[in-house]
Design a protein around this motif. Sequence first.
Motif, short mmCIF file in Angstrom:
data_model
loop_
_atom_site.label_atom_id
_atom_site.label_comp_id
_atom_site.label_asym_id
_atom_site.label_seq_id
_atom_site.Cartn_x
_atom_site.Cartn_y
_atom_site.Cartn_z
N MET A 161 50.34 15.52 83.72
CA MET A 161 49.06 15.62 83.00
C MET A 161 48.31 16.90 83.36
SD MET A 161 47.56 11.81 82.62
CE MET A 161 48.60 10.38 82.43
N MET A 162 48.99 17.79 84.09
CA MET A 162 48.44 19.10 84.45
C MET A 162 47.11 18.97 85.21
SD MET A 162 49.35 21.12 80.91
CE MET A 162 49.68 22.73 81.62
N SER A 163 47.07 18.01 86.13
CA SER A 163 45.86 17.81 86.93
C SER A 163 45.49 19.08 87.67
CB SER A 163 46.09 16.68 87.94
OG SER A 163 46.46 15.50 87.27
N GLU A 164 44.19 19.25 87.92
CA GLU A 164 43.71 20.46 88.60
C GLU A 164 44.42 20.65 89.93
OE1 GLU A 164 39.55 21.98 88.42
OE2 GLU A 164 39.14 19.91 87.79
N HIS A 165 44.63 21.91 90.26
CA HIS A 165 45.23 22.34 91.54
C HIS A 165 46.74 22.08 91.61
CE1 HIS A 165 41.07 22.73 92.63
NE2 HIS A 165 40.88 21.42 92.63
N THR A 166 47.36 21.58 90.53
CA THR A 166 48.81 21.42 90.53
C THR A 166 49.46 22.67 89.95
OG1 THR A 166 48.86 20.38 88.34
CG2 THR A 166 48.58 18.92 90.24
N SER A 179 49.82 11.80 77.88
CA SER A 179 48.75 12.53 78.57
C SER A 179 47.43 11.83 78.29
CB SER A 179 48.67 13.98 78.08
OG SER A 179 49.88 14.66 78.28
N ASP A 180 46.72 11.49 79.33
CA ASP A 180 45.39 10.91 79.15
C ASP A 180 44.52 11.91 78.38
OD1 ASP A 180 42.44 10.51 80.08
OD2 ASP A 180 43.44 8.63 80.59
N PRO A 181 43.75 11.46 77.40
CA PRO A 181 42.93 12.40 76.62
C PRO A 181 41.96 13.23 77.45
CG PRO A 181 43.04 10.28 75.53
CD PRO A 181 43.67 10.10 76.87
N ASP A 182 41.53 12.68 78.60
CA ASP A 182 40.58 13.40 79.45
C ASP A 182 41.25 14.31 80.48
OD1 ASP A 182 38.37 12.23 78.20
OD2 ASP A 182 38.45 10.48 79.51
N SER A 183 42.58 14.34 80.50
CA SER A 183 43.30 15.21 81.43
C SER A 183 43.42 16.61 80.84
CB SER A 183 44.69 14.64 81.70
OG SER A 183 45.50 14.76 80.54
N PRO A 184 43.70 17.63 81.67
CA PRO A 184 43.93 18.97 81.12
C PRO A 184 45.02 18.98 80.05
CG PRO A 184 43.60 19.13 83.48
CD PRO A 184 43.65 17.65 83.15
N ALA A 185 46.10 18.24 80.27
CA ALA A 185 47.15 18.18 79.24
C ALA A 185 46.61 17.57 77.96
CB ALA A 185 48.34 17.37 79.76
N GLY A 186 45.81 16.52 78.07
CA GLY A 186 45.24 15.90 76.89
C GLY A 186 44.31 16.83 76.13
N ARG A 187 43.54 17.62 76.86
CA ARG A 187 42.62 18.57 76.21
C ARG A 187 43.40 19.67 75.50
NH1 ARG A 187 39.98 17.97 81.36
NH2 ARG A 187 38.25 16.49 81.15
N ILE A 188 44.48 20.14 76.11
CA ILE A 188 45.29 21.18 75.47
C ILE A 188 45.92 20.63 74.19
CG2 ILE A 188 47.38 22.57 75.72
CD1 ILE A 188 46.65 22.84 78.73
N LYS A 189 46.46 19.42 74.25
CA LYS A 189 47.08 18.82 73.07
C LYS A 189 46.08 18.68 71.92
CE LYS A 189 50.63 15.91 75.27
NZ LYS A 189 51.07 14.50 75.44
N ALA A 190 44.82 18.40 72.26
CA ALA A 190 43.80 18.14 71.23
C ALA A 190 43.16 19.41 70.67
CB ALA A 190 42.72 17.23 71.81
N THR A 191 43.51 20.58 71.21
CA THR A 191 42.90 21.84 70.79
C THR A 191 43.71 22.48 69.66
OG1 THR A 191 42.03 22.22 73.02
CG2 THR A 191 42.17 24.14 71.56
N ASN A 192 43.02 22.96 68.66
CA ASN A 192 43.69 23.63 67.54
C ASN A 192 44.17 25.02 67.96
OD1 ASN A 192 43.23 21.54 65.65
ND2 ASN A 192 41.14 22.29 65.31
N ILE A 204 39.52 28.11 71.68
CA ILE A 204 39.39 28.22 73.13
C ILE A 204 39.52 26.83 73.75
CG2 ILE A 204 37.88 28.87 75.05
CD1 ILE A 204 38.92 31.23 73.47
N VAL A 205 40.36 26.71 74.77
CA VAL A 205 40.52 25.44 75.48
C VAL A 205 40.11 25.63 76.94
CG1 VAL A 205 42.97 25.94 75.96
CG2 VAL A 205 42.12 23.60 76.11
N LYS A 206 39.36 24.66 77.45
CA LYS A 206 38.99 24.62 78.86
C LYS A 206 39.76 23.44 79.47
CE LYS A 206 34.39 26.59 78.17
NZ LYS A 206 32.92 26.42 78.37
N PRO A 207 40.88 23.71 80.14
CA PRO A 207 41.74 22.61 80.60
C PRO A 207 41.03 21.58 81.48
CG PRO A 207 42.92 24.69 80.73
CD PRO A 207 41.50 25.03 80.38
N ASN A 208 40.09 22.04 82.31
CA ASN A 208 39.39 21.08 83.17
C ASN A 208 38.08 20.60 82.56
OD1 ASN A 208 37.76 23.30 83.43
ND2 ASN A 208 37.77 23.33 85.68
N GLY A 209 37.83 20.97 81.29
CA GLY A 209 36.64 20.51 80.60
C GLY A 209 35.39 21.32 80.88
N LYS A 210 35.53 22.33 81.72
CA LYS A 210 34.37 23.16 82.07
C LYS A 210 34.91 24.50 82.55
CE LYS A 210 34.42 20.97 86.61
NZ LYS A 210 33.71 20.12 87.59
#
Length: 454
Positions: free
Chosen positions: A329-334, A357-370, A374-380
Amino acid sequence: MITFTNLTGADEIGANSYLLDLEGSRIVLDAGMHPKKDGNEAKPDYKLIGAADPDCIFITHSHLDHIGTLPVFQDEYPRAEVIMTEGTVKVGDAMLHNSVNVMTGKRISEGIVEYPFYTHGELERLTRAWVGRPYNEPFRTGYNGNVLATLYDAGHILGSCGVLLESVTGTTVFYTGDVQFDNQTLIGGADFPQDGVDILIMECTHGCTERAADYTREKELLRFAGAIREVLEDGGAVLIPVFALGKSQELLCELGRFKEQGLIPDVPIYFGGLSSKITLIYDKLTDSTPRLNPGYKLKDNVETHGLPKQGKAPLVVSPGNIYLVSSGMMSEHTVSYNMAAQVLPHPKDAILFVGYSDPDSPAGRIKATNHGDIVKPNGKGQGYPLLCRIECFDFSGHATRSALIDYACRLAPKTVVLVHGDPQATASMQAELSTKLPGSNIIIPTPGKTLRLD
């Protein structure tokens, strides 16, 4: 009397743990750690067990959402017998020692004072109490040995099991744990009881999703190999985020096969960290645990390049390489998270996702980005333009919705308890099973509440 208490804290896939009172024997099923929460919020609600030690605890497999707080449980209830398969004894030990390292790092970087829940030294002491049991061999456990238990191969990862329990009056309870009925690459499909179950406690990970009718694993593997080949031949790099346990070993084996069959170029595969440690355990147990290809050793058959040790300069993504790295899920610091910043802005590179991938994980955010946004993998914080190729593949280690429903209908138990799924998944399963099994009681257990099952 038979009662069931959901200790997970929420109706979700999280800190999986359940208390079963089977006619006087108090049995705990799993001891997970929530993958999206930190500190004490990541633990099951063990207070619901009460002050007296349960008679035993069964651990169905070594993913942290099922074993991550076992040492916490053991510390609170030291007289409970700890039961798992022999494969889970080996893999679980490695997973929990790695968890100590992760928790210690979070204590330093994020100030989570409860961490670590346990130390390496405490683990070494506690693991001595673990009892490894073989598949398909009944044994006595519970209060005064009043429960007959049998472990069945769940087909999920190395060592995974379902647990069949029979009370002194003959009532049978079967807990699936995480199950996959179909063959994977290394691990064969589940070998579960086919009748004689009164109460079924069943996972619902894919309870509201279904594969395409024409899906086959071989077709999906060929599509996966084709995507890798296209990126490499175009001068790009391939990043494949994977879970260190299970998916890493399955796909490393497939990458080796792809090379042998000429499906992808013979390029370097970067692979390491916890994935390598678990792979060595897979290899060590290749002849002593159920395997589709007994005797096959990944280390001897697939050449890989290691990753930099912790504290060293991060690995630089270079064209023409495959990076099979955790976390899935590409968790932070991995490693996969750190590599994403290098891959995302490059049109010739690709990130190939191979599981949930959980939707709130970095992988989930990347999957949901067109593409192009711009994608922020950690949400910020810093964002990156998503210019690389993104593609998703289905190599799930969990059973499909239809397979779960078919299994429940085959057993036709008096009661079905639906666990290990988000609210939409369990609700969807409850609706379908209520129609197909009108004579059965289909239950979604409320966290923290005790239900009578008989």
